[in-house]
Motif scaffolding. Sequence first.
Motif, PDB file in Angstrom:
ATOM      1  N   ALA A  14       0.673  -1.106  -0.098  1.00 27.93           N
ATOM      2  CA  ALA A  14      -0.120   0.042  -0.205  1.00 27.93           C
ATOM      3  C   ALA A  14       0.593   1.253  -0.003  1.00 27.93           C
ATOM      4  N   ILE A  15       1.749   1.119   0.652  1.00 28.89           N
ATOM      5  CA  ILE A  15       2.718   2.430   0.714  1.00 28.89           C
ATOM      6  C   ILE A  15       3.520   2.857  -0.564  1.00 28.89           C
ATOM      7  N   LYS A  16       3.966   1.439  -1.274  1.00 28.69           N
ATOM      8  CA  LYS A  16       4.563   1.411  -2.503  1.00 28.69           C
ATOM      9  C   LYS A  16       3.649   2.004  -3.542  1.00 28.69           C
ATOM     10  N   HIS A  17       2.485   1.478  -3.204  1.00 32.73           N
ATOM     11  CA  HIS A  17       1.355   2.172  -4.479  1.00 32.73           C
ATOM     12  C   HIS A  17       1.087   3.661  -4.410  1.00 32.73           C
ATOM     13  N   LYS A  18       1.311   4.302  -3.155  1.00 34.13           N
ATOM     14  CA  LYS A  18       1.092   5.502  -2.646  1.00 34.13           C
ATOM     15  C   LYS A  18       2.429   6.429  -3.529  1.00 34.13           C
ATOM     16  N   TYR A  19       3.343   5.727  -3.066  1.00 32.21           N
ATOM     17  CA  TYR A  19       4.841   6.580  -3.051  1.00 32.21           C
ATOM     18  C   TYR A  19       5.502   6.195  -4.608  1.00 32.21           C
ATOM     19  N   ASP A  20       5.075   5.131  -5.187  1.00 26.96           N
ATOM     20  CA  ASP A  20       5.664   4.533  -6.420  1.00 26.96           C
ATOM     21  C   ASP A  20       4.702   3.738  -7.075  1.00 26.96           C
ATOM     22  N   PRO A  21       3.752   4.402  -7.799  1.00 22.87           N
ATOM     23  CA  PRO A  21       2.735   3.619  -8.378  1.00 22.87           C
ATOM     24  C   PRO A  21       3.023   3.125  -9.756  1.00 22.87           C
ATOM     25  N   THR A  22       4.043   3.707 -10.476  1.00 21.28           N
ATOM     26  CA  THR A  22       4.420   3.260 -11.711  1.00 21.28           C
ATOM     27  C   THR A  22       5.693   2.259 -11.576  1.00 21.28           C
ATOM     28  N   ASN A  23       6.152   1.957 -10.154  1.00 26.58           N
ATOM     29  CA  ASN A  23       7.196   0.758 -10.016  1.00 26.58           C
ATOM     30  C   ASN A  23       8.406   1.327 -10.727  1.00 26.58           C
ATOM     31  N   ASP A  32       5.495  -5.110  -5.075  1.00 27.52           N
ATOM     32  CA  ASP A  32       4.520  -4.802  -6.176  1.00 27.52           C
ATOM     33  C   ASP A  32       3.544  -3.888  -5.764  1.00 27.52           C
ATOM     34  N   PRO A  33       3.289  -2.598  -6.340  1.00 29.71           N
ATOM     35  CA  PRO A  33       2.266  -1.727  -5.976  1.00 29.71           C
ATOM     36  C   PRO A  33       0.820  -2.334  -6.040  1.00 29.71           C
ATOM     37  N   LEU A  34       0.049  -2.135  -4.960  1.00 28.84           N
ATOM     38  CA  LEU A  34      -1.192  -2.609  -5.303  1.00 28.84           C
ATOM     39  C   LEU A  34      -1.825  -2.018  -6.260  1.00 28.84           C
ATOM     40  N   LEU A  35      -2.769  -2.679  -7.059  1.00 29.20           N
ATOM     41  CA  LEU A  35      -3.378  -2.281  -8.151  1.00 29.20           C
ATOM     42  C   LEU A  35      -4.802  -1.905  -8.048  1.00 29.20           C
TER      43      LEU A  35
END
Length: 35
Positions: A14-23, A32-35
């Motif tokens: 969830a944190i990855k999705h917020k700060y790095d959604p394009t990976n 992996d960011p949440l989709l």
Amino acid sequence: MKDTYGDNYGKLAAIKHKYDPTNFFRHNHNIDPLL
């Protein structure tokens, strides 16, 4: 990857999705960011 991070994987994704959604930062042990 879930084995590495255990119960924290969902929170980290969830944190990855917020700060790095394009990976953009995908070259290290990646979450992996949440989709």
